[in-house]
Scaffold this active site. Structure first.
Site, mmCIF file in Angstrom:
data_model
loop_
_atom_site.group_PDB
_atom_site.id
_atom_site.type_symbol
_atom_site.label_atom_id
_atom_site.label_comp_id
_atom_site.label_asym_id
_atom_site.label_seq_id
_atom_site.Cartn_x
_atom_site.Cartn_y
_atom_site.Cartn_z
ATOM 1 N N GLU A 67 13.694 -2.842 -1.804
ATOM 2 C CA GLU A 67 14.338 -2.584 -3.100
ATOM 3 C C GLU A 67 13.458 -1.749 -4.016
ATOM 4 O OE1 GLU A 67 16.558 -1.910 -5.378
ATOM 5 O OE2 GLU A 67 17.641 -3.768 -5.007
ATOM 6 N N GLU B 90 0.798 8.744 -9.447
ATOM 7 C CA GLU B 90 0.059 8.503 -8.204
ATOM 8 C C GLU B 90 -1.399 8.887 -8.503
ATOM 9 O OE1 GLU B 90 1.346 7.539 -5.149
ATOM 10 O OE2 GLU B 90 3.296 7.272 -6.111
ATOM 11 N N ASP C 186 8.038 12.774 -4.493
ATOM 12 C CA ASP C 186 8.325 11.357 -4.667
ATOM 13 C C ASP C 186 9.823 11.138 -4.953
ATOM 14 O OD1 ASP C 186 7.117 8.759 -4.796
ATOM 15 O OD2 ASP C 186 7.660 8.787 -6.933
ATOM 16 N N ALA D 266 11.663 0.919 -8.962
ATOM 17 C CA ALA D 266 10.798 -0.266 -9.095
ATOM 18 C C ALA D 266 11.628 -1.540 -9.000
ATOM 19 C CB ALA D 266 9.982 -0.200 -10.373
ATOM 20 N N THR E 261 0.856 -1.181 0.000
ATOM 21 C CA THR E 261 0.000 0.000 0.000
ATOM 22 C C THR E 261 0.894 1.233 0.000
ATOM 23 O OG1 THR E 261 0.062 0.373 2.379
ATOM 24 C CG2 THR E 261 -1.540 -1.233 1.584
ATOM 25 N N LYS F 261 13.050 9.368 -2.810
ATOM 26 C CA LYS F 261 13.936 8.321 -3.343
ATOM 27 C C LYS F 261 15.403 8.689 -3.140
ATOM 28 C CE LYS F 261 10.620 6.631 -6.713
ATOM 29 N NZ LYS F 261 10.146 6.734 -8.091
ATOM 30 N N GLY G 200 5.690 0.823 -13.099
ATOM 31 C CA GLY G 200 4.748 -0.163 -13.661
ATOM 32 C C GLY G 200 4.584 -1.331 -12.711
ATOM 33 N N VAL H 40 13.030 2.446 -4.769
ATOM 34 C CA VAL H 40 13.742 3.257 -5.762
ATOM 35 C C VAL H 40 13.882 2.435 -7.043
ATOM 36 C CG1 VAL H 40 15.890 4.470 -6.288
ATOM 37 C CG2 VAL H 40 15.074 4.377 -3.926
#
Ligand code: ADP
Ligand code: ASP
Ligand code: MG
Length: 830
Positions: free
Chosen positions: A621, A682, A693, A626, A570, A697, A812, A624
């Site tokens: 992991e 988002e 965001d 994906a 979430t 990161k 994605g 940052v």
């Protein structure tokens, strides 16, 4: 229960067979017993066949006796059930013409039993002697039917009442056998044996008064062993409902498997520590005579079973099995003056022995200031009273402290003769339990080094047995249990990946990942049996209970499964507040949620420390890039002694998509809408466009590089005019973007005219982190960054000229899910 011992042909080839309650519990199973006896007869063996009561009947008799004692007439109904069950068995097994004699015999026995119970009921008193008398009816009833059934099948069979031969003291309920007399009696009774001698197990009679006694619950095994020893049998076979003594109790450990070969000592140790399949006193008589014992399955007679011999399997595994005692107490005596108390240990054990308290284990701290004994829960209070009485004076003088008694504990024993050759068994035992958050309260190693036993909290018993079983007996195969909150795009993709990968994982890595808990924002579903990933959605909908975050975490912790992994899929600000508690329960946390690692530094560091302390893993992991291996690469660099000097990165797939797509010919707001529709932003695109965001990161990368930094330390250069960001709704935001379209148009056109491209860049250098738009020419690696890709350049001590570059799809559902998967795999291979 009724056990059947079978002795075969002449005395030189006598086989003793014992059939337990489940083997004689139904007409179907008795037909299997008949086949087994027939096979032995065909091979020319003489057989002594010991039988138990029908499965469950001894328990019913205990209940009948207790109810009658309490004056509760309900006992009669149970007695009727017992009667009906036996009569029904007669009807099922015996031909109509041959039934009446057996039925009469059963009815006579039941009448007798009824009279005794009536007496108990009337006077409200159940002496141990009457209790044994009542319990013996189970075996007397079963043997009556079995004898007649076998005779009807043409077997030459006679019934021997063990009370005529097995003589004991008057210790009703657990009588002590007079071996010499019993051996002589048995020899005599078998001086001219029938092909099959049927002996009801469990009961015996007292030397004085000739009263019926019993040999302790499960005692039919012992009857069989006494016969085997007295008759110098070729073999003792214990026929039961499992294919041998197993590596662990199969009711606790589903992956337990039969052990092929054991030594007497190993079998004795396993049964002493709770392997119910053999009653502990059974081994001694056959051991004295070196008679081999086989534990066989009535329902699968061709299975190998377990062979128990003097030497066992000298080349076998060094750990043979695990067994456990469920409910024990630890009594600890300590005190500064203990060393000075003469005969201290002797007095301690003498006081326990006076009260017939069975000491299961002993541990003594090397300082000799403390001695701890493990006893069964029932014995704990008696043990306390007798020890405190013995040391009353020393306690008064404060040389010895009052006894401490700790309850709700279990003992697990690891058994194997060859364990003494192996160093490090206790180390791996501690490691396995430690990984699963299980505290060892006490440890003892038998002086023979045949077993190591540990005391743990009772609530952890199943988990401990399964984890130890997995690490000692299936060290090549491990199961992991996933609990996931959030089944949006990413969570869903992750479940699909597990579904399609599980077969490969078990083949290639001997790992199985099971999902045992799932929730969306409304419902949550738990199951110890892994949730079927084909139908999880319907199951969650139909069987799920209302979701609550605390409820989810509570239930996951309470399930107390080993190798558990919590996945937070979430973007919630609240769920990360539970990570600390989860990690402390030795459950690993894997999450794409950035909140925990980008809130204040101390709580981020706290989580990492908790994970280390409780041997759980905290992996993120996917915070940052994906699925790109950014954080793991960083961590590998640091572990190998490198140091980060500078990071430069494009970390927002969303912003990259916007600046790659927008060329000034369309409205900037339309490109934002398109990105949102394709799932790259988002839910509120302002979060991406504000740069927060990306700030999170780079903050995480800086922290993972070893720097103490807060979000407020980062310099952000916003590129969206403030009036767009300060809007009340997303709709307002879009219309303000339209009003400001010229701003964006100018940005791209300026860049284009210089042959450069715009990127939203995060940098970290000299302890300073910045985020904002920059333009790059074709000579820079950022220039050619397509679509929604991410790129990270690590400049380090080793990569000082040419940076280490990580580049690829950075947003994605599918790639993020595969990043989560990679974290899960990291845990499974740890
Ligand atoms: P019987 O009625 O044949 O005497 P028991 O119920 O006394 O049978 O013993 C067999 C049962 O013991 C098995 O069904 C199994 O559930 C249990 N058991 C506990 N520990 C072990 C073990 N290590 N190996 C095999 N069986 C075990
Ligand atoms: N019938 C007895 C019991 O249930 C003895 C046995 O089955 O071994 O304890
Ligand atoms: Mg048994």
């Amino acid at each position: 229960m009724f056990s059947l011992v079978f002795i075969s042909s002449n005395l030189d080839f006598m086989y003793v067979l014992k059939f337990g309650g489940t083997s004689v519990g139904s007409s179907e199973s008795l037909k299997l017993v008949h086949k087994i006896l027939e096979r032995h007869s065909e091979e020319g063996h003489l057989q002594a066949v010991v039988v138990s009561a029908l499965g469950g009947v001894t328990n019913q008799l205990v209940q009948i006796a207790e109810l009658a004692e309490q004056g509760d007439s309900e006992y009669e109904a149970i007695l009727r059930e017992v009667e009906d069950r036996h009569l029904q068995l007669c009807n099922e097994l015996l031909p109509v013409m041959e039934r009446s004699g057996t039925i009469t015999a059963i009815k006579l026995l039941i009448n007798d039993l009824e009279d005794i119970c009536r007496g108990v009921f009337l006077i409200h008193e159940l002496s141990p002697r009457s209790s044994d008398h009542i319990l013996s009816f189970g075996e007397r009833l079963s043997s009556t039917i079995i004898r007649d059934f076998m005779a009807s099948k043409g077997i030459d069979i006679r019934l021997l009442d063990p009370r005529a031969v097995i003589k004991t003291d008057a210790g009703f309920g657990n009588a002590v056998v007079d071996h010499n007399l019993t051996t002589t009696n048995i020899k005599e009774a078998f001086s001219s044996p029938a092909k099959v001698t049927l002996v009801p197990g469990f009961m015996a009679s007292s030397n004085e008064g000739n009263f019926t006694t019993t040999l302790g619950r499960g005692g039919s095994d012992y009857t069989a062993s006494l016969l085997a020893a007295a008759l110098d049998a070729e073999k003792l076979q214990i026929w039961t409902d499992v294919s041998g003594m197993m590596t662990a109790n199969p009711r606790m450990v589903s992956l337990a498997h039969p052990i092929k070969h054991l030594s007497y000592e190993e079998a004795m140790e396993l049964s002493h520590f709770g392997a119910k399949v053999i009653y502990p006193p059974t081994i001694q008589p056959v051991l004295d005579k070196s008679i081999p014992v086989e534990v066989k399955n009535t329902f699968a007679p061709d299975d190998h079973g377990t062979l128990i011999t003097k030497d066992g399997d000298p080349n076998g595994r060094w750990i043979k099995g695990l067994s456990s005692i469920d409910d024990v107490a630890l009594c600890t005596l300590s005190g500064p003056g203990m060393v000075a108390v003469p005969n201290f240990s002797y007095r301690l054990f003498a006081s326990l022995s006076r009260e017939s308290v069975n000491v299961i284990m002993i541990t003594q701290a090397s300082s000799e200031h403390t001695i701890t004994v493990g006893v069964s829960k029932e014995d704990a209070e008696i043990a306390r009273l007798s020890i405190e009485a013995e040391f009353e004076r020393e306690i008064q003088l404060r040389r010895v402290n009052p006894l401490t008694v700790e309850t709700d504990l279990s003992i697990i024993a690891l058994v194997g003769t060859r364990m003494r050759e192996q160093v490090g068994v206790s180390a791996s035992l501690f490691e396995t339990l430690g990984h699963n958050g299980i505290n060892v309260k006490a440890i003892a190693q038998g002086s023979t080094e045949l077993n190591i036993s540990v005391v743990i909290d009772r609530k952890h018993l199943r988990k401990s047995l399964n984890s130890l079983h997995e690490s000692f007996f299936l060290s090549d195969f491990r199961k992991f249990y996933v609990f996931m909150i959030g089944v949006g795009n990413v969570g869903r993709a992750f479940l699909d990946q597990i579904k399609s990968q599980n077969e490969f994982l078990s083949d290639a890595f001997n790992v199985q990942v099971n999902v045992c808990g799932l929730s969306n924002s409304r419902k949550m579903l738990f199951s110890e049996i892994p949730i079927d990933l084909e139908t999880w959605e319907t199951q969650l909908e139909e069987k799920g209970k209302p979701m609550s975050q605390d409820g989810f975490v509570d239930e996951m912790i309470a399930m107390n499964m080993r190798n558990s992994i919590f996945i937070d899929c979430t973007a919630s600000e609240d769920i990360p507040l539970a990570y600390e508690r989860i990690l402390k329960s030795s459950i690993s946390v894997v999450t794409p949620n950035k909140v925990a690692c980008s809130s204040n530094f101390d709580s981020y560091l706290g989580l990492k420390k908790t994970a280390t302390e409780f041997q759980s893993k905290f992996l993120f992991e996917t915070n940052v890039g994906a699925g790109l291996p950014v954080i793991s690469t960083l961590s590998d660099l640091l572990k190998s002694g490198d140091r980060i000097t500078k990071i430069q990165a494009v970390l927002s797939g969303t912003l990259n998509f916007l600046f790659n797509t927008y060329d000034g010919s369309q409205k900037f707001s339309d490109v934002v809408k398109q990105a949102k529709a394709e799932g790259y932003t988002e839910p509120d695109p302002r979060l991406d466009l504000s740069g927060v965001d990306v700030m999170r990161k780079i903050l995480i990368l800086a922290r993972e590089s070893g720097y103490k930094l807060e979000l407020s330390d980062i310099t952000n250069r916003p590129f969206v005019p403030e009036e767009c960001m300060n809007t009340d709704s997303i709709e307002d935001f879009y219309s303000k973007l339209d009003e400001n379209d010229h701003v964006f148009q100018k940005m791209v056109e300026d860049a284009k005219s210089e042959g450069r491209r715009i990127k939203y860049v995060a940098s970290f250098e000299n302890r300073q982190a910045t985020t904002g738009l920059e333009t790059f020419g074709p000579d820079h690696p950022f220039f050619e960054l397509d679509g929604k890709d991410n790129i990270v350049l690590f400049y380090t001590k080793r990569y000082s000229e040419q940076p280490l570059v990580i580049k690829g799809a950075g947003a994605g559902a599918a790639v993020t899910a595969s990043g989560i998967f990679a974290d899960v795999m990291r845990i499974t291979s740890a």
